[in-house]
Design a protein around this motif. Structure first.
Motif, PDB file in Angstrom:
ATOM      1  N   LEU A 142       0.825  -1.210   0.000  1.00  0.00           N
ATOM      2  CA  LEU A 142       0.000   0.000   0.000  1.00  0.00           C
ATOM      3  C   LEU A 142       0.860   1.260   0.000  1.00  0.00           C
ATOM      4  CD1 LEU A 142      -2.882  -0.966   2.443  1.00  0.00           C
ATOM      5  CD2 LEU A 142      -3.041  -0.589  -0.017  1.00  0.00           C
ATOM      6  N   GLY A 143       1.943   1.258   0.771  1.00  0.00           N
ATOM      7  CA  GLY A 143       2.812   2.419   0.837  1.00  0.00           C
ATOM      8  C   GLY A 143       3.420   2.763  -0.516  1.00  0.00           C
ATOM      9  N   VAL A 144       3.921   1.769  -1.202  1.00  0.00           N
ATOM     10  CA  VAL A 144       4.522   1.990  -2.529  1.00  0.00           C
ATOM     11  C   VAL A 144       3.462   2.451  -3.514  1.00  0.00           C
ATOM     12  CG1 VAL A 144       5.634   0.838  -4.483  1.00  0.00           C
ATOM     13  CG2 VAL A 144       6.460   0.429  -2.161  1.00  0.00           C
ATOM     14  N   TRP A 145       2.299   1.814  -3.490  1.00  0.00           N
ATOM     15  CA  TRP A 145       1.230   2.213  -4.406  1.00  0.00           C
ATOM     16  C   TRP A 145       0.785   3.651  -4.152  1.00  0.00           C
ATOM     17  CZ3 TRP A 145      -2.298  -2.735  -4.253  1.00  0.00           C
ATOM     18  CH2 TRP A 145      -1.729  -3.727  -5.058  1.00  0.00           C
ATOM     19  N   LYS A 146       0.724   4.050  -2.896  1.00  0.00           N
ATOM     20  CA  LYS A 146       0.329   5.434  -2.590  1.00  0.00           C
ATOM     21  C   LYS A 146       1.334   6.422  -3.168  1.00  0.00           C
ATOM     22  CE  LYS A 146      -2.387   4.704   1.604  1.00  0.00           C
ATOM     23  NZ  LYS A 146      -2.460   4.971   3.050  1.00  0.00           N
ATOM     24  N   LEU A 147       2.628   6.141  -2.996  1.00  0.00           N
ATOM     25  CA  LEU A 147       3.644   7.046  -3.526  1.00  0.00           C
ATOM     26  C   LEU A 147       3.590   7.105  -5.055  1.00  0.00           C
ATOM     27  CD1 LEU A 147       6.698   6.281  -1.202  1.00  0.00           C
ATOM     28  CD2 LEU A 147       4.970   8.079  -0.983  1.00  0.00           C
ATOM     29  N   LEU A 148       3.422   5.971  -5.698  1.00  0.00           N
ATOM     30  CA  LEU A 148       3.290   5.952  -7.152  1.00  0.00           C
ATOM     31  C   LEU A 148       2.018   6.684  -7.599  1.00  0.00           C
ATOM     32  CD1 LEU A 148       4.433   2.291  -7.935  1.00  0.00           C
ATOM     33  CD2 LEU A 148       5.708   4.420  -8.346  1.00  0.00           C
ATOM     34  N   GLY A 149       0.946   6.529  -6.841  1.00  0.00           N
ATOM     35  CA  GLY A 149      -0.306   7.226  -7.156  1.00  0.00           C
ATOM     36  C   GLY A 149      -0.154   8.733  -7.073  1.00  0.00           C
ATOM     37  N   VAL A 150       0.586   9.211  -6.094  1.00  0.00           N
ATOM     38  CA  VAL A 150       0.829  10.653  -5.962  1.00  0.00           C
ATOM     39  C   VAL A 150       1.595  11.162  -7.180  1.00  0.00           C
ATOM     40  CG1 VAL A 150       2.101  12.407  -4.657  1.00  0.00           C
ATOM     41  CG2 VAL A 150       0.674  10.740  -3.454  1.00  0.00           C
ATOM     42  N   VAL A 151       2.616  10.428  -7.600  1.00  0.00           N
ATOM     43  CA  VAL A 151       3.374  10.825  -8.796  1.00  0.00           C
ATOM     44  C   VAL A 151       2.438  10.892  -9.996  1.00  0.00           C
ATOM     45  CG1 VAL A 151       5.195  10.111 -10.410  1.00  0.00           C
ATOM     46  CG2 VAL A 151       5.575   9.944  -7.937  1.00  0.00           C
ATOM     47  N   ALA A 152       1.584   9.902 -10.145  1.00  0.00           N
ATOM     48  CA  ALA A 152       0.661   9.854 -11.282  1.00  0.00           C
ATOM     49  C   ALA A 152      -0.320  11.021 -11.264  1.00  0.00           C
ATOM     50  CB  ALA A 152      -0.104   8.534 -11.290  1.00  0.00           C
ATOM     51  N   VAL A 153      -0.863  11.335 -10.092  1.00  0.00           N
ATOM     52  CA  VAL A 153      -1.861  12.407  -9.995  1.00  0.00           C
ATOM     53  C   VAL A 153      -1.220  13.776 -10.244  1.00  0.00           C
ATOM     54  CG1 VAL A 153      -3.363  13.622  -8.366  1.00  0.00           C
ATOM     55  CG2 VAL A 153      -3.501  11.144  -8.562  1.00  0.00           C
ATOM     56  N   LEU A 154      -0.005  13.981  -9.768  1.00  0.00           N
ATOM     57  CA  LEU A 154       0.634  15.290  -9.902  1.00  0.00           C
ATOM     58  C   LEU A 154       1.319  15.501 -11.252  1.00  0.00           C
ATOM     59  CD1 LEU A 154       2.238  15.795  -6.375  1.00  0.00           C
ATOM     60  CD2 LEU A 154       0.114  16.783  -7.267  1.00  0.00           C
ATOM     61  N   ALA A 155       1.767  14.441 -11.887  1.00  0.00           N
ATOM     62  CA  ALA A 155       2.489  14.568 -13.154  1.00  0.00           C
ATOM     63  C   ALA A 155       1.552  15.019 -14.268  1.00  0.00           C
ATOM     64  CB  ALA A 155       3.130  13.236 -13.520  1.00  0.00           C
ATOM     65  N   PRO A 156       2.067  15.827 -15.190  1.00  0.00           N
ATOM     66  CA  PRO A 156       1.240  16.199 -16.340  1.00  0.00           C
ATOM     67  C   PRO A 156       1.045  15.001 -17.277  1.00  0.00           C
ATOM     68  CG  PRO A 156       3.446  17.114 -16.562  1.00  0.00           C
ATOM     69  CD  PRO A 156       3.383  16.442 -15.216  1.00  0.00           C
ATOM     70  N   ARG A 157       0.006  15.062 -18.066  1.00  0.00           N
ATOM     71  CA  ARG A 157      -0.322  14.020 -19.045  1.00  0.00           C
ATOM     72  C   ARG A 157      -0.731  12.708 -18.395  1.00  0.00           C
ATOM     73  NH1 ARG A 157       4.531  16.151 -21.621  1.00  0.00           N
ATOM     74  NH2 ARG A 157       5.585  14.270 -20.948  1.00  0.00           N
ATOM     75  N   PHE A 158      -0.793  11.676 -19.172  1.00  0.00           N
ATOM     76  CA  PHE A 158      -1.145  10.311 -18.747  1.00  0.00           C
ATOM     77  C   PHE A 158      -2.482  10.242 -18.002  1.00  0.00           C
ATOM     78  CE2 PHE A 158       3.539  10.720 -18.572  1.00  0.00           C
ATOM     79  CZ  PHE A 158       3.827   9.996 -19.721  1.00  0.00           C
ATOM     80  N   PRO A 159      -3.568  10.727 -18.624  1.00  0.00           N
ATOM     81  CA  PRO A 159      -4.865  10.747 -17.929  1.00  0.00           C
ATOM     82  C   PRO A 159      -5.378   9.360 -17.525  1.00  0.00           C
ATOM     83  CG  PRO A 159      -5.133  11.363 -20.241  1.00  0.00           C
ATOM     84  CD  PRO A 159      -3.660  11.284 -19.969  1.00  0.00           C
ATOM     85  N   LEU A 160      -5.068   8.331 -18.292  1.00  0.00           N
ATOM     86  CA  LEU A 160      -5.533   6.991 -17.922  1.00  0.00           C
ATOM     87  C   LEU A 160      -4.850   6.519 -16.636  1.00  0.00           C
ATOM     88  CD1 LEU A 160      -7.266   4.530 -18.548  1.00  0.00           C
ATOM     89  CD2 LEU A 160      -5.386   3.651 -19.952  1.00  0.00           C
ATOM     90  N   VAL A 161      -3.569   6.815 -16.500  1.00  0.00           N
ATOM     91  CA  VAL A 161      -2.845   6.451 -15.289  1.00  0.00           C
ATOM     92  C   VAL A 161      -3.415   7.215 -14.097  1.00  0.00           C
ATOM     93  CG1 VAL A 161      -0.572   6.401 -14.174  1.00  0.00           C
ATOM     94  CG2 VAL A 161      -0.785   5.877 -16.615  1.00  0.00           C
ATOM     95  N   LYS A 162      -3.787   8.478 -14.312  1.00  0.00           N
ATOM     96  CA  LYS A 162      -4.405   9.280 -13.240  1.00  0.00           C
ATOM     97  C   LYS A 162      -5.720   8.648 -12.785  1.00  0.00           C
ATOM     98  CE  LYS A 162      -2.629  13.694 -14.869  1.00  0.00           C
ATOM     99  NZ  LYS A 162      -1.428  13.607 -14.080  1.00  0.00           N
ATOM    100  N   GLU A 163      -6.522   8.195 -13.734  1.00  0.00           N
ATOM    101  CA  GLU A 163      -7.793   7.552 -13.382  1.00  0.00           C
ATOM    102  C   GLU A 163      -7.553   6.335 -12.494  1.00  0.00           C
ATOM    103  OE1 GLU A 163     -11.053   8.455 -14.074  1.00  0.00           O
ATOM    104  OE2 GLU A 163     -10.155  10.304 -14.827  1.00  0.00           O
ATOM    105  N   TRP A 164      -6.551   5.535 -12.835  1.00  0.00           N
ATOM    106  CA  TRP A 164      -6.224   4.362 -12.028  1.00  0.00           C
ATOM    107  C   TRP A 164      -5.735   4.766 -10.647  1.00  0.00           C
ATOM    108  CZ3 TRP A 164      -7.459  -0.548 -12.651  1.00  0.00           C
ATOM    109  CH2 TRP A 164      -7.874  -0.977 -13.909  1.00  0.00           C
ATOM    110  N   ALA A 165      -4.957   5.842 -10.584  1.00  0.00           N
ATOM    111  CA  ALA A 165      -4.459   6.308  -9.282  1.00  0.00           C
ATOM    112  C   ALA A 165      -5.625   6.769  -8.408  1.00  0.00           C
ATOM    113  CB  ALA A 165      -3.450   7.439  -9.476  1.00  0.00           C
ATOM    114  N   TYR A 166      -6.525   7.561  -8.977  1.00  0.00           N
ATOM    115  CA  TYR A 166      -7.695   8.004  -8.218  1.00  0.00           C
ATOM    116  C   TYR A 166      -8.537   6.811  -7.761  1.00  0.00           C
ATOM    117  CZ  TYR A 166      -7.188  13.028  -9.202  1.00  0.00           C
ATOM    118  OH  TYR A 166      -6.757  14.327  -9.256  1.00  0.00           O
ATOM    119  N   ALA A 167      -8.712   5.842  -8.657  1.00  0.00           N
ATOM    120  CA  ALA A 167      -9.487   4.647  -8.296  1.00  0.00           C
ATOM    121  C   ALA A 167      -8.801   3.894  -7.150  1.00  0.00           C
ATOM    122  CB  ALA A 167      -9.655   3.733  -9.509  1.00  0.00           C
ATOM    123  N   GLY A 168      -7.484   3.775  -7.230  1.00  0.00           N
ATOM    124  CA  GLY A 168      -6.742   3.105  -6.168  1.00  0.00           C
ATOM    125  C   GLY A 168      -6.872   3.828  -4.839  1.00  0.00           C
TER     126      GLY A 168
END
Length: 127
Positions: free
Chosen positions: A51-77
């Protein structure tokens, strides 16, 4: 996007990122209080790292520009992790104090997702 909505998005997103980074680091470090809580909830200790690693990766995904599909997965997670935390605390009969953190992060997840700018959304393809 209106200035108001942009402010709501960035305030919610930055608080969400701060909360997820803080809890993610605590989980990766397997701090005693967090490990004890996971054990009380009936979860194995290795789940802290996952969970800790996934949270950190999710933060990178949400804050990074572009990659909207990855952002959706991060928000879902984030949504699944926080709603799961709320239900886990409810299942063991925890009090209000234990519900505050995951509920706040769940609300911030929904607000950030809802108010995200158009360039951070998946654009539907017309067929």
């Amino acid at each position: 996007m209106t200035k108001r909505n942009k402010i709501i998005y960035w305030v919610a997103t930055l608080w969400l990122a701060l909360g997820m980074v803080a809890t993610g680091v605590v989980q990766i470090m397997k701090m005693k209080e967090e490990a004890d809580m996971f054990a009380r909830l009936g979860y194995p200790a290795y789940l802290l790292t996952i969970l800790g690693v996934w949270k950190l990766l999710g933060v990178v995904a949400v804050l990074a520009p572009r990659f909207p599909l990855v952002k959706e997965w991060a928000y879902a997670g984030f949504f699944l992790a926080m709603s799961g935390a709320i239900f886990s605390h409810a299942a063991v009969g925890d009090g209000g104090k234990e519900f505050f953190g995951p509920t706040l992060l769940l609300v911030l997840t929904v607000v950030s997702w809802y108010f995200r700018p158009a360039d951070r959304k998946i654009i539907p393809v017309n067929s």
